[in-house]
Write an enzyme that holds these catalytic residues in place. Sequence first.
Site, PDB file in Angstrom:
ATOM      1  N   HIS A   1       0.982  -1.038   0.255  1.00  0.00           N
ATOM      2  CA  HIS A   1      -0.161  -0.014  -0.315  1.00  0.00           C
ATOM      3  C   HIS A   1       1.239   0.968   0.187  1.00  0.00           C
ATOM      4  O   HIS A   1       1.993   1.123   0.487  1.00  0.00           O
ATOM      5  CB  HIS A   1      -0.491  -0.187   1.668  1.00  0.00           C
ATOM      6  CG  HIS A   1      -1.505  -1.085   1.006  1.00  0.00           C
ATOM      7  ND1 HIS A   1      -3.077  -0.942   1.797  1.00  0.00           N
ATOM      8  CD2 HIS A   1      -1.637  -2.332   0.835  1.00  0.00           C
ATOM      9  CE1 HIS A   1      -3.858  -2.290   2.151  1.00  0.00           C
ATOM     10  NE2 HIS A   1      -3.311  -3.052   1.187  1.00  0.00           N
TER      11      HIS A   1
ATOM     12  N   GLU B   1       0.579   3.949   1.903  1.00  0.00           N
ATOM     13  CA  GLU B   1       1.593   4.371   3.068  1.00  0.00           C
ATOM     14  C   GLU B   1       2.614   3.082   3.128  1.00  0.00           C
ATOM     15  O   GLU B   1       3.347   3.601   4.121  1.00  0.00           O
ATOM     16  CB  GLU B   1       0.372   4.381   4.182  1.00  0.00           C
ATOM     17  CG  GLU B   1      -0.676   4.751   3.918  1.00  0.00           C
ATOM     18  CD  GLU B   1      -1.995   4.472   2.893  1.00  0.00           C
ATOM     19  OE1 GLU B   1      -2.791   4.521   3.950  1.00  0.00           O
ATOM     20  OE2 GLU B   1      -1.803   3.184   2.336  1.00  0.00           O
TER      21      GLU B   1
ATOM     22  N   CYS C   1      -6.121   2.045   5.559  1.00  0.00           N
ATOM     23  CA  CYS C   1      -6.892   0.953   6.179  1.00  0.00           C
ATOM     24  C   CYS C   1      -5.871   0.059   7.284  1.00  0.00           C
ATOM     25  O   CYS C   1      -5.344   0.946   8.338  1.00  0.00           O
ATOM     26  CB  CYS C   1      -6.610  -0.363   5.315  1.00  0.00           C
ATOM     27  SG  CYS C   1      -4.405  -0.890   4.998  1.00  0.00           S
TER      28      CYS C   1
ATOM     29  N   CYS D   1      -2.783  -0.232   7.358  1.00  0.00           N
ATOM     30  CA  CYS D   1      -1.542   0.472   7.701  1.00  0.00           C
ATOM     31  C   CYS D   1      -2.017   1.798   8.914  1.00  0.00           C
ATOM     32  O   CYS D   1      -0.348   2.028   9.002  1.00  0.00           O
ATOM     33  CB  CYS D   1      -1.905   1.948   5.874  1.00  0.00           C
ATOM     34  SG  CYS D   1      -1.076   0.834   4.877  1.00  0.00           S
TER      35      CYS D   1
END
Length: 149
Positions: A55, A57, A85, A88
Amino acid sequence: MAFPANPQMARALELARAAAARGEVPVGAVLTSADGSLLAEAHNLTKTLPDPTAHAEMLVLREAALKLGSERLPGCTLTVTLEPCPMCAAAIAEARVARLVYAASDPKGGGVEHGPRIFAHSRHKPEIVAGISEAEAAALLLGFFQERR
């Protein structure tokens, strides 16, 4: 509510558009230091790598930690186009990021203001600013998923 221009969010949105062009979910992230200098930027690469943890992040946290030689990123601001999410959000807490700025909320998959609300159960909670460029980020995500249906 109107927010002043945010150059980090503008860059995160550019990165999100680049992700969409590659067939990745359009999420972009920028991490800056306490003095505002750029530490890392990325967009989702879960399909490209393939890596379910890639992801935006996670990628910027990893890059900045390597750059600074520390797993802790105190004083840093993470700017991202979508509510992080749970995975993260937990990484943001572990990294001790000082401030989280995000655009669009994620009622289905978010981990900050939705879902498990990770920071409510964490020893570290960053300052949170939500809704910066929300309409633009939400439209980008909606368009991406409508094209795939």
